[in-house]
Design a protein around this motif. Sequence first.
Motif, PDB file in Angstrom:
ATOM      1  N   VAL A 195      36.527  30.464  34.360  1.00 54.74           N
ATOM      2  CA  VAL A 195      37.399  31.442  34.525  1.00 54.74           C
ATOM      3  C   VAL A 195      37.914  31.581  35.717  1.00 54.74           C
ATOM      4  O   VAL A 195      39.127  31.754  35.968  1.00 54.74           O
ATOM      5  CB  VAL A 195      36.942  32.727  33.942  1.00 54.74           C
ATOM      6  CG1 VAL A 195      37.644  33.952  34.420  1.00 54.74           C
ATOM      7  CG2 VAL A 195      36.720  32.828  32.285  1.00 54.74           C
ATOM      8  N   GLY A 196      37.168  31.304  36.944  1.00 50.68           N
ATOM      9  CA  GLY A 196      37.654  31.401  38.188  1.00 50.68           C
ATOM     10  C   GLY A 196      37.933  32.659  38.549  1.00 50.68           C
ATOM     11  O   GLY A 196      37.479  33.757  37.781  1.00 50.68           O
ATOM     12  N   ARG A 197      38.402  32.684  39.694  1.00 49.71           N
ATOM     13  CA  ARG A 197      38.483  34.252  40.392  1.00 49.71           C
ATOM     14  C   ARG A 197      39.812  34.972  39.852  1.00 49.71           C
ATOM     15  O   ARG A 197      40.784  34.363  39.375  1.00 49.71           O
ATOM     16  CB  ARG A 197      38.948  33.982  41.934  1.00 49.71           C
ATOM     17  CG  ARG A 197      38.937  35.136  42.670  1.00 49.71           C
ATOM     18  CD  ARG A 197      39.178  34.927  44.230  1.00 49.71           C
ATOM     19  NE  ARG A 197      39.449  33.476  44.240  1.00 49.71           N
ATOM     20  CZ  ARG A 197      40.593  33.233  45.109  1.00 49.71           C
ATOM     21  NH1 ARG A 197      41.208  34.153  45.967  1.00 49.71           N
ATOM     22  NH2 ARG A 197      40.979  31.987  45.218  1.00 49.71           N
ATOM     23  N   LEU A 198      39.568  36.354  39.409  1.00 52.71           N
ATOM     24  CA  LEU A 198      40.613  36.922  39.005  1.00 52.71           C
ATOM     25  C   LEU A 198      41.616  37.549  39.817  1.00 52.71           C
ATOM     26  O   LEU A 198      41.275  37.791  41.042  1.00 52.71           O
ATOM     27  CB  LEU A 198      40.131  38.398  38.124  1.00 52.71           C
ATOM     28  CG  LEU A 198      39.421  37.958  36.733  1.00 52.71           C
ATOM     29  CD1 LEU A 198      38.910  39.166  36.193  1.00 52.71           C
ATOM     30  CD2 LEU A 198      39.955  37.081  35.844  1.00 52.71           C
ATOM     31  N   THR A 199      42.822  37.574  39.471  1.00 53.67           N
ATOM     32  CA  THR A 199      43.858  38.242  40.291  1.00 53.67           C
ATOM     33  C   THR A 199      44.010  39.586  39.683  1.00 53.67           C
ATOM     34  O   THR A 199      44.164  40.028  38.572  1.00 53.67           O
ATOM     35  CB  THR A 199      45.268  37.644  40.154  1.00 53.67           C
ATOM     36  OG1 THR A 199      45.233  36.336  40.575  1.00 53.67           O
ATOM     37  CG2 THR A 199      46.282  38.408  41.057  1.00 53.67           C
ATOM     38  N   GLU A 200      43.775  40.699  40.708  1.00 53.99           N
ATOM     39  CA  GLU A 200      43.838  42.250  40.248  1.00 53.99           C
ATOM     40  C   GLU A 200      45.223  42.621  40.746  1.00 53.99           C
ATOM     41  O   GLU A 200      45.630  42.463  42.000  1.00 53.99           O
ATOM     42  CB  GLU A 200      42.629  42.838  40.967  1.00 53.99           C
ATOM     43  CG  GLU A 200      42.724  44.421  40.705  1.00 53.99           C
ATOM     44  CD  GLU A 200      41.483  45.116  41.184  1.00 53.99           C
ATOM     45  OE1 GLU A 200      40.747  45.698  40.771  1.00 53.99           O
ATOM     46  OE2 GLU A 200      41.256  44.876  42.533  1.00 53.99           O
ATOM     47  N   PRO A 238      46.049  49.061  35.854  1.00 57.65           N
ATOM     48  CA  PRO A 238      45.255  47.833  36.423  1.00 57.65           C
ATOM     49  C   PRO A 238      45.324  46.573  35.602  1.00 57.65           C
ATOM     50  O   PRO A 238      44.790  46.986  34.236  1.00 57.65           O
ATOM     51  CB  PRO A 238      44.113  48.826  36.769  1.00 57.65           C
ATOM     52  CG  PRO A 238      44.301  50.187  36.811  1.00 57.65           C
ATOM     53  CD  PRO A 238      45.604  50.130  35.821  1.00 57.65           C
ATOM     54  N   SER A 239      45.339  45.766  36.079  1.00 57.93           N
ATOM     55  CA  SER A 239      45.436  44.214  35.330  1.00 57.93           C
ATOM     56  C   SER A 239      44.712  43.196  35.950  1.00 57.93           C
ATOM     57  O   SER A 239      44.601  43.178  37.191  1.00 57.93           O
ATOM     58  CB  SER A 239      46.723  43.892  35.042  1.00 57.93           C
ATOM     59  OG  SER A 239      47.527  44.980  34.489  1.00 57.93           O
ATOM     60  N   TYR A 240      44.118  42.380  35.126  1.00 61.32           N
ATOM     61  CA  TYR A 240      43.241  41.338  35.461  1.00 61.32           C
ATOM     62  C   TYR A 240      43.683  39.820  34.933  1.00 61.32           C
ATOM     63  O   TYR A 240      43.796  39.706  33.686  1.00 61.32           O
ATOM     64  CB  TYR A 240      41.898  41.616  35.323  1.00 61.32           C
ATOM     65  CG  TYR A 240      41.523  42.962  35.937  1.00 61.32           C
ATOM     66  CD1 TYR A 240      40.948  42.826  37.242  1.00 61.32           C
ATOM     67  CD2 TYR A 240      41.701  44.298  35.304  1.00 61.32           C
ATOM     68  CE1 TYR A 240      40.947  44.403  38.177  1.00 61.32           C
ATOM     69  CE2 TYR A 240      41.426  45.277  35.896  1.00 61.32           C
ATOM     70  CZ  TYR A 240      41.247  45.417  37.382  1.00 61.32           C
ATOM     71  OH  TYR A 240      41.131  46.631  38.106  1.00 61.32           O
ATOM     72  N   LEU A 241      44.098  39.174  35.825  1.00 63.73           N
ATOM     73  CA  LEU A 241      44.932  37.700  35.317  1.00 63.73           C
ATOM     74  C   LEU A 241      44.032  36.639  35.760  1.00 63.73           C
ATOM     75  O   LEU A 241      43.313  36.416  36.812  1.00 63.73           O
ATOM     76  CB  LEU A 241      46.110  37.633  36.014  1.00 63.73           C
ATOM     77  CG  LEU A 241      47.137  38.497  35.447  1.00 63.73           C
ATOM     78  CD1 LEU A 241      47.042  40.021  36.028  1.00 63.73           C
ATOM     79  CD2 LEU A 241      48.754  38.130  36.099  1.00 63.73           C
ATOM     80  N   THR A 242      44.068  35.651  35.047  1.00 65.76           N
ATOM     81  CA  THR A 242      43.254  34.388  35.388  1.00 65.76           C
ATOM     82  C   THR A 242      44.112  33.424  35.846  1.00 65.76           C
ATOM     83  O   THR A 242      44.398  32.382  35.376  1.00 65.76           O
ATOM     84  CB  THR A 242      42.710  33.782  33.889  1.00 65.76           C
ATOM     85  OG1 THR A 242      43.654  33.783  32.827  1.00 65.76           O
ATOM     86  CG2 THR A 242      41.476  34.647  33.425  1.00 65.76           C
ATOM     87  N   GLU A 243      44.916  33.761  36.948  1.00 71.32           N
ATOM     88  CA  GLU A 243      45.954  33.117  37.367  1.00 71.32           C
ATOM     89  C   GLU A 243      45.422  31.701  38.261  1.00 71.32           C
ATOM     90  O   GLU A 243      45.912  30.551  38.048  1.00 71.32           O
ATOM     91  CB  GLU A 243      46.555  33.756  38.550  1.00 71.32           C
ATOM     92  CG  GLU A 243      47.645  34.699  38.048  1.00 71.32           C
ATOM     93  CD  GLU A 243      48.536  35.234  39.363  1.00 71.32           C
ATOM     94  OE1 GLU A 243      49.803  35.521  39.113  1.00 71.32           O
ATOM     95  OE2 GLU A 243      48.099  35.587  40.220  1.00 71.32           O
TER      96      GLU A 243
END
Length: 143
Positions: free
Chosen positions: A41-46, A53-58
Amino acid sequence: MRRFTDARVAAIFETYPPAVRKRLATLRALVLETARQTDGVGRLTETVKWGQPSYLTEESGSGTTVRIDRLKAGDGYAIYFHCQSGLVEEFRQLYPDTFRFQGNRAIVFDATETPPSRELGHCIALALTHHARKRRPRQTARR
Protein backbone atom coordinates in the motif's frame (compact mmCIF):
# COMPACT_ATOMS: atom_id res chain seq x y z
CA MET A 1 -4.24 11.78 17.46
CA ARG A 2 -1.74 11.70 14.62
CA ARG A 3 -1.10 15.09 12.99
CA PHE A 4 -3.08 15.92 9.89
CA THR A 5 -1.06 16.19 6.69
CA ASP A 6 -3.68 18.41 5.05
CA ALA A 7 -4.94 21.54 6.81
CA ARG A 8 -8.29 21.21 5.02
CA VAL A 9 -8.85 17.80 6.63
CA ALA A 10 -8.00 19.27 10.04
CA ALA A 11 -10.50 22.07 9.43
CA ILE A 12 -13.24 19.57 8.53
CA PHE A 13 -12.56 17.60 11.72
CA GLU A 14 -13.00 20.81 13.74
CA THR A 15 -16.55 21.17 12.38
CA TYR A 16 -17.67 17.79 13.72
CA PRO A 17 -19.51 17.57 17.04
CA PRO A 18 -17.10 16.25 19.70
CA ALA A 19 -18.61 12.75 19.94
CA VAL A 20 -18.55 12.22 16.16
CA ARG A 21 -15.09 13.82 15.90
CA LYS A 22 -13.77 11.24 18.39
CA ARG A 23 -15.28 8.33 16.42
CA LEU A 24 -13.97 9.66 13.10
CA ALA A 25 -10.52 10.20 14.61
CA THR A 26 -10.53 6.53 15.63
CA LEU A 27 -11.66 5.55 12.14
CA ARG A 28 -8.92 7.73 10.60
CA ALA A 29 -6.32 6.07 12.81
CA LEU A 30 -7.54 2.64 11.70
CA VAL A 31 -7.24 3.62 8.02
CA LEU A 32 -3.70 4.94 8.52
CA GLU A 33 -2.61 1.96 10.62
CA THR A 34 -4.13 -0.54 8.19
CA ALA A 35 -2.25 1.11 5.32
CA ARG A 36 0.98 0.92 7.31
CA GLN A 37 0.49 -2.79 8.04
CA THR A 38 -0.70 -3.86 4.58
CA ASP A 39 1.96 -4.95 2.10
CA GLY A 40 2.14 -2.95 -1.10
CA VAL A 41 0.00 0.00 0.00
CA GLY A 42 2.72 2.48 0.90
CA ARG A 43 2.14 5.91 2.39
CA LEU A 44 -1.38 7.29 2.02
CA THR A 45 -2.19 10.77 0.77
CA GLU A 46 -4.61 12.51 3.13
CA THR A 47 -6.74 15.05 1.29
CA VAL A 48 -10.32 16.24 0.73
CA LYS A 49 -12.52 14.73 -1.98
CA TRP A 50 -16.19 15.54 -2.32
CA GLY A 51 -15.89 17.59 0.87
CA GLN A 52 -14.83 14.55 2.91
CA PRO A 53 -11.55 13.48 4.51
CA SER A 54 -10.08 11.06 1.98
CA TYR A 55 -7.21 8.62 1.87
CA LEU A 56 -5.56 7.76 -1.44
CA THR A 57 -2.90 5.24 -2.42
CA GLU A 58 -1.19 7.70 -4.78
CA GLU A 59 2.29 6.43 -3.95
CA SER A 60 1.59 2.79 -4.89
CA GLY A 61 -1.63 2.98 -6.89
CA SER A 62 -2.64 -0.19 -5.06
CA GLY A 63 -6.17 0.76 -4.07
CA THR A 64 -9.22 2.88 -4.33
CA THR A 65 -9.99 6.02 -2.34
CA VAL A 66 -11.36 5.57 1.17
CA ARG A 67 -13.40 8.47 2.60
CA ILE A 68 -14.81 9.09 6.08
CA ASP A 69 -17.46 11.54 7.21
CA ARG A 70 -20.43 12.10 9.45
CA LEU A 71 -23.83 11.19 8.04
CA LYS A 72 -25.86 14.04 6.57
CA ALA A 73 -28.87 13.06 8.69
CA GLY A 74 -28.57 12.02 12.31
CA ASP A 75 -25.55 11.62 14.54
CA GLY A 76 -23.88 8.72 12.77
CA TYR A 77 -20.75 8.41 10.72
CA ALA A 78 -19.52 6.27 7.83
CA ILE A 79 -16.63 5.00 5.81
CA TYR A 80 -17.17 5.38 2.06
CA PHE A 81 -15.81 3.43 -0.90
CA HIS A 82 -16.05 3.96 -4.66
CA CYS A 83 -19.59 2.94 -5.55
CA GLN A 84 -18.64 1.14 -8.77
CA SER A 85 -15.77 -0.87 -7.27
CA GLY A 86 -17.94 -3.72 -5.98
CA LEU A 87 -16.20 -3.48 -2.61
CA VAL A 88 -19.29 -2.89 -0.49
CA GLU A 89 -20.94 -5.94 -2.05
CA GLU A 90 -17.81 -7.93 -1.20
CA PHE A 91 -17.96 -6.64 2.39
CA ARG A 92 -21.65 -7.48 2.56
CA GLN A 93 -20.86 -11.08 1.61
CA LEU A 94 -17.96 -11.32 4.06
CA TYR A 95 -19.68 -9.62 7.01
CA PRO A 96 -23.47 -9.75 6.52
CA ASP A 97 -24.25 -9.62 10.25
CA THR A 98 -21.37 -7.40 11.36
CA PHE A 99 -22.00 -4.13 9.53
CA ARG A 100 -24.82 -1.93 8.30
CA PHE A 101 -24.41 -0.83 4.70
CA GLN A 102 -25.62 2.16 2.73
CA GLY A 103 -26.26 1.03 -0.82
CA ASN A 104 -23.07 0.14 -2.66
CA ARG A 105 -20.93 2.90 -1.18
CA ALA A 106 -20.65 2.88 2.62
CA ILE A 107 -20.50 1.10 5.93
CA VAL A 108 -22.43 3.19 8.47
CA PHE A 109 -22.29 3.45 12.25
CA ASP A 110 -24.28 5.10 15.03
CA ALA A 111 -22.46 7.89 16.87
CA THR A 112 -22.18 5.68 19.96
CA GLU A 113 -20.98 2.63 18.05
CA THR A 114 -17.38 1.43 18.06
CA PRO A 115 -16.74 -0.61 14.90
CA PRO A 116 -15.06 -3.99 15.24
CA SER A 117 -11.49 -3.07 14.29
CA ARG A 118 -10.39 -6.49 13.00
CA GLU A 119 -13.27 -6.84 10.54
CA LEU A 120 -13.29 -3.18 9.50
CA GLY A 121 -9.51 -3.25 9.12
CA HIS A 122 -9.92 -6.20 6.75
CA CYS A 123 -12.42 -4.21 4.65
CA ILE A 124 -10.08 -1.20 4.60
CA ALA A 125 -7.15 -3.40 3.54
CA LEU A 126 -9.26 -4.84 0.71
CA ALA A 127 -10.06 -1.30 -0.48
CA LEU A 128 -6.45 -0.14 -0.21
CA THR A 129 -5.31 -3.13 -2.32
CA HIS A 130 -8.30 -3.21 -4.69
CA HIS A 131 -6.40 -2.20 -7.86
CA ALA A 132 -3.40 -4.39 -7.08
CA ARG A 133 -5.65 -7.40 -6.56
CA LYS A 134 -7.41 -6.75 -9.88
CA ARG A 135 -4.06 -6.53 -11.69
CA ARG A 136 -2.81 -9.90 -10.46
CA PRO A 137 -2.97 -12.55 -13.17
CA ARG A 138 -5.47 -15.25 -12.38
CA GLN A 139 -4.04 -18.67 -11.76
CA THR A 140 -5.23 -21.26 -14.24
CA ALA A 141 -5.61 -24.87 -13.31
CA ARG A 142 -2.97 -27.13 -14.76
CA ARG A 143 -3.95 -30.42 -16.29
